[in-house]
Write a protein that holds these residues in place. Structure first.
Motif, PDB file in Angstrom:
ATOM      1  N   GLU A 105       0.743-110.244   5.305  1.00  0.00           N
ATOM      2  CA  GLU A 105       1.117-109.781   4.487  1.00  0.00           C
ATOM      3  C   GLU A 105       0.202-107.752   4.302  1.00  0.00           C
ATOM      4  N   ASN A 106      -1.101-109.086   3.628  1.00  0.00           N
ATOM      5  CA  ASN A 106      -2.317-107.715   4.112  1.00  0.00           C
ATOM      6  C   ASN A 106      -2.708-107.049   4.360  1.00  0.00           C
ATOM      7  N   MET A 107      -2.642-107.539   5.745  1.00  0.00           N
ATOM      8  CA  MET A 107      -3.364-106.630   6.947  1.00  0.00           C
ATOM      9  C   MET A 107      -2.030-105.232   6.866  1.00  0.00           C
ATOM     10  N   LEU A 108      -1.036-105.042   6.969  1.00  0.00           N
ATOM     11  CA  LEU A 108       0.364-104.430   6.884  1.00  0.00           C
ATOM     12  C   LEU A 108      -0.273-103.300   6.117  1.00  0.00           C
ATOM     13  N   LYS A 109      -0.442-103.870   4.618  1.00  0.00           N
ATOM     14  CA  LYS A 109      -0.927-103.097   3.145  1.00  0.00           C
ATOM     15  C   LYS A 109      -2.018-101.452   3.796  1.00  0.00           C
ATOM     16  N   GLY A 110      -3.181-102.286   4.683  1.00  0.00           N
ATOM     17  CA  GLY A 110      -3.414-100.935   5.052  1.00  0.00           C
ATOM     18  C   GLY A 110      -3.598-100.091   5.404  1.00  0.00           C
ATOM     19  N   PHE A 111      -1.797 -99.922   6.213  1.00  0.00           N
ATOM     20  CA  PHE A 111      -1.795 -98.428   6.270  1.00  0.00           C
ATOM     21  C   PHE A 111      -0.456 -97.910   6.468  1.00  0.00           C
ATOM     22  N   ALA A 112      -1.065 -98.509   5.067  1.00  0.00           N
ATOM     23  CA  ALA A 112       0.256 -97.090   3.637  1.00  0.00           C
ATOM     24  C   ALA A 112      -0.477 -95.739   3.937  1.00  0.00           C
ATOM     25  N   ASN A 113      -1.901 -95.879   4.321  1.00  0.00           N
ATOM     26  CA  ASN A 113      -2.443 -93.994   4.471  1.00  0.00           C
ATOM     27  C   ASN A 113      -2.701 -94.222   5.760  1.00  0.00           C
ATOM     28  N   GLU A 114      -1.628 -93.376   5.858  1.00  0.00           N
ATOM     29  CA  GLU A 114      -1.572 -92.696   7.455  1.00  0.00           C
ATOM     30  C   GLU A 114      -2.262 -92.453   8.550  1.00  0.00           C
ATOM     31  N   GLU A 115      -3.234 -91.977   7.971  1.00  0.00           N
ATOM     32  CA  GLU A 115      -4.434 -91.937   8.583  1.00  0.00           C
ATOM     33  C   GLU A 115      -5.669 -93.361   9.206  1.00  0.00           C
ATOM     34  N   VAL A 116      -4.983 -93.731   8.523  1.00  0.00           N
ATOM     35  CA  VAL A 116      -5.347 -95.013   9.429  1.00  0.00           C
ATOM     36  C   VAL A 116      -4.001 -95.509  10.483  1.00  0.00           C
ATOM     37  N   VAL A 117      -5.209 -95.958  11.768  1.00  0.00           N
ATOM     38  CA  VAL A 117      -4.815 -96.420  12.385  1.00  0.00           C
ATOM     39  C   VAL A 117      -4.654 -97.621  13.377  1.00  0.00           C
ATOM     40  N   MET A 118      -5.883 -98.386  12.551  1.00  0.00           N
ATOM     41  CA  MET A 118      -6.479 -99.886  13.711  1.00  0.00           C
ATOM     42  C   MET A 118      -7.166-100.555  12.130  1.00  0.00           C
ATOM     43  N   ILE A 119      -6.348-101.699  12.261  1.00  0.00           N
ATOM     44  CA  ILE A 119      -7.457-102.064  10.750  1.00  0.00           C
ATOM     45  C   ILE A 119      -8.063-104.382  11.423  1.00  0.00           C
ATOM     46  N   SER A 120      -9.545-103.813  11.146  1.00  0.00           N
ATOM     47  CA  SER A 120     -10.190-105.204  11.298  1.00  0.00           C
ATOM     48  C   SER A 120      -9.771-106.678   9.829  1.00  0.00           C
ATOM     49  N   ALA A 121     -10.042-107.030  10.048  1.00  0.00           N
ATOM     50  CA  ALA A 121      -9.937-108.044   8.635  1.00  0.00           C
ATOM     51  C   ALA A 121     -11.082-109.519   8.361  1.00  0.00           C
ATOM     52  N   ARG A 122     -11.192-109.772   7.225  1.00  0.00           N
ATOM     53  CA  ARG A 122     -12.608-110.145   7.261  1.00  0.00           C
ATOM     54  C   ARG A 122     -12.579-111.809   7.294  1.00  0.00           C
ATOM     55  N   ALA A 160     -20.365 -97.632  12.112  1.00  0.00           N
ATOM     56  CA  ALA A 160     -19.338 -97.251  11.817  1.00  0.00           C
ATOM     57  C   ALA A 160     -18.463 -97.669  13.300  1.00  0.00           C
ATOM     58  N   TYR A 161     -18.774 -98.232  14.332  1.00  0.00           N
ATOM     59  CA  TYR A 161     -17.520 -98.590  14.570  1.00  0.00           C
ATOM     60  C   TYR A 161     -17.702 -99.905  15.308  1.00  0.00           C
ATOM     61  N   PHE A 162     -18.302-100.738  13.919  1.00  0.00           N
ATOM     62  CA  PHE A 162     -18.289-102.324  13.842  1.00  0.00           C
ATOM     63  C   PHE A 162     -16.352-102.568  13.821  1.00  0.00           C
ATOM     64  N   PHE A 163     -16.397-103.078  14.216  1.00  0.00           N
ATOM     65  CA  PHE A 163     -14.281-103.719  14.896  1.00  0.00           C
ATOM     66  C   PHE A 163     -14.470-105.077  15.575  1.00  0.00           C
ATOM     67  N   SER A 164     -13.657-105.100  15.403  1.00  0.00           N
ATOM     68  CA  SER A 164     -13.421-107.204  16.542  1.00  0.00           C
ATOM     69  C   SER A 164     -12.220-107.362  16.348  1.00  0.00           C
ATOM     70  N   LEU A 185     -12.752-104.415  31.517  1.00  0.00           N
ATOM     71  CA  LEU A 185     -14.172-104.350  30.549  1.00  0.00           C
ATOM     72  C   LEU A 185     -14.748-105.794  30.516  1.00  0.00           C
ATOM     73  N   LEU A 186     -15.922-105.874  30.504  1.00  0.00           N
ATOM     74  CA  LEU A 186     -16.429-107.939  30.206  1.00  0.00           C
ATOM     75  C   LEU A 186     -16.700-107.607  29.160  1.00  0.00           C
ATOM     76  N   THR A 187     -16.827-107.307  27.562  1.00  0.00           N
ATOM     77  CA  THR A 187     -17.185-106.968  26.612  1.00  0.00           C
ATOM     78  C   THR A 187     -16.438-106.202  25.403  1.00  0.00           C
ATOM     79  N   ASN A 188     -16.396-106.278  24.323  1.00  0.00           N
ATOM     80  CA  ASN A 188     -16.329-104.894  22.857  1.00  0.00           C
ATOM     81  C   ASN A 188     -15.304-103.939  23.756  1.00  0.00           C
ATOM     82  N   GLU A 189     -13.789-104.276  23.877  1.00  0.00           N
ATOM     83  CA  GLU A 189     -12.847-103.734  23.853  1.00  0.00           C
ATOM     84  C   GLU A 189     -12.791-102.751  22.695  1.00  0.00           C
ATOM     85  N   ASP A 190     -13.147-103.494  21.214  1.00  0.00           N
ATOM     86  CA  ASP A 190     -12.429-103.279  19.970  1.00  0.00           C
ATOM     87  C   ASP A 190     -13.289-102.348  19.819  1.00  0.00           C
TER      88      ASP A 190
END
Length: 295
Positions: A105-122, A160-164, A185-190
């Motif tokens: 539920e919380n992950m989906l809320k982030g897409f209320a911003n239409e410009e956001v295309v990908m989200i990572s969690a804590r 700026a590129y930190f994502f998981s 890709l060996l690693t860091n596809e995200d």
């Protein structure tokens, strides 16, 4: 990007697995309790030798299989996405455990911003995390959510590129538009996907309200190898990921950790952090040198 109706959007949750039977009971339990259940959960398994696939099927998950020798961080995920049907595609590592029933539920809320295309969690440390590893999680995963864009790169540098993909979600229309993950890709596809999203003038979200327990107690040898691989990746894609300031960010993290450990008189942990950081640094140096010599 087209506006999403978050109430009716379809969600696919993809979990890559390898001998994950030890993690499955807790994972199945918390996913079953989600206030917003995924429309499908797909386990893509790399020839597990334990009960992973059986347990996933008993939980009602769809299972896909790939040969262990063919596993690829980009290509295997692309295959799972191609077999999914969600408007939002979420990824969860087998050893990442959502902290509560509001994760999806919380992950989906982030897409209320239409410009956001990908989200990572804590990411929060597991109970058995070493003190310095717990502080790595605190340094890298703050308690406040935020959104970043290409304009933030000069200020944030490598961050700026930190994502998981340990705990992430993507808009499917963006995923298709960008061509999916790089493969092989060996690693860091995200991280590479994050760089390409920013380059295409999209925005990336970080949702601190969506939390998972995830941490590793790597040996020095494992840290060396992991950072060797990351360095090879960074050198390979240096034209897309501007890595100036990587060393400076690492130093800031080490100083933060050492300060916190010494403040709590955890001398042994502080010493461990020094050697752990040295393993990371040496692995990074060796990886970059290897790539330059083998370009």
């Amino acid at each position: 990007m087209e506006k999403l109706n978050l109430e009716n959007v379809k969600v696919s949750l993809i979990i890559p697995t390898l001998d994950a039977a030890g993690y499955m009971p807790a994972l199945v339990s918390i996913l079953d309790k989600q206030t917003r259940k995924p429309d499908e959960i797909i386990v893509i398994d790399s020839e597990s030798e334990d009960a992973t696939v059986r347990m996933a099927e008993q939980a009602g998950y769809r299972t896909l299989k790939v040969k262990r020798c063919d596993f690829d961080h980009g290509g295997t995920r692309n295959y799972a996405v191609a077999m999914s049907r969600g408007d939002i595609v979420m990824f969860l590592s087998q050893d990442a455990l959502p902290s509560d029933e509001y994760y999806v539920e919380n992950m989906l809320k982030g897409f209320a911003n239409e410009e956001v295309v990908m989200i990572s969690a804590r990411q929060l440390p597991r109970k058995n995390a070493k003190p310095d590893e717990a502080l790595v999680r605190e340094f890298n995963y703050p308690a406040d959510s935020f959104v970043r864009s290409k304009e933030d790169i000069p200020r944030l540098g490598i961050k700026a590129y930190f994502f998981s993909d340990v705990c992430s979600a993507y808009r499917r229309d963006f995923f298709d538009e960008i061509g999916g993950f790089e493969s092989p890709l060996l690693t860091n596809e995200d991280m590479l996907m994050a760089a390409r999203a920013l380059a295409a003038d999209h925005k990336i979200g970080y949702c601190a309200e969506a939390k998972v327990y995830h941490s590793h107690n790597y040996t020095f040898k494992q840290q060396y190898k992991r950072n060797f691989d990351v360095a090879v990746f960074m050198e390979t894609y240096k034209d897309e990921i501007k890595s100036e300031g990587t060393t400076g960010e690492g130093i800031r993290m080490v100083l933060f950790i050492e300060k916190q450990l010494l403040k709590k008189f955890k001398i042994g942990a502080a010493v461990h952090c020094v050697f752990d950081s040295a393993a990371k640094f040496l692995g990074n140096r060796a990886g970059r040198k290897w790539k330059r010599n083998n370009a």
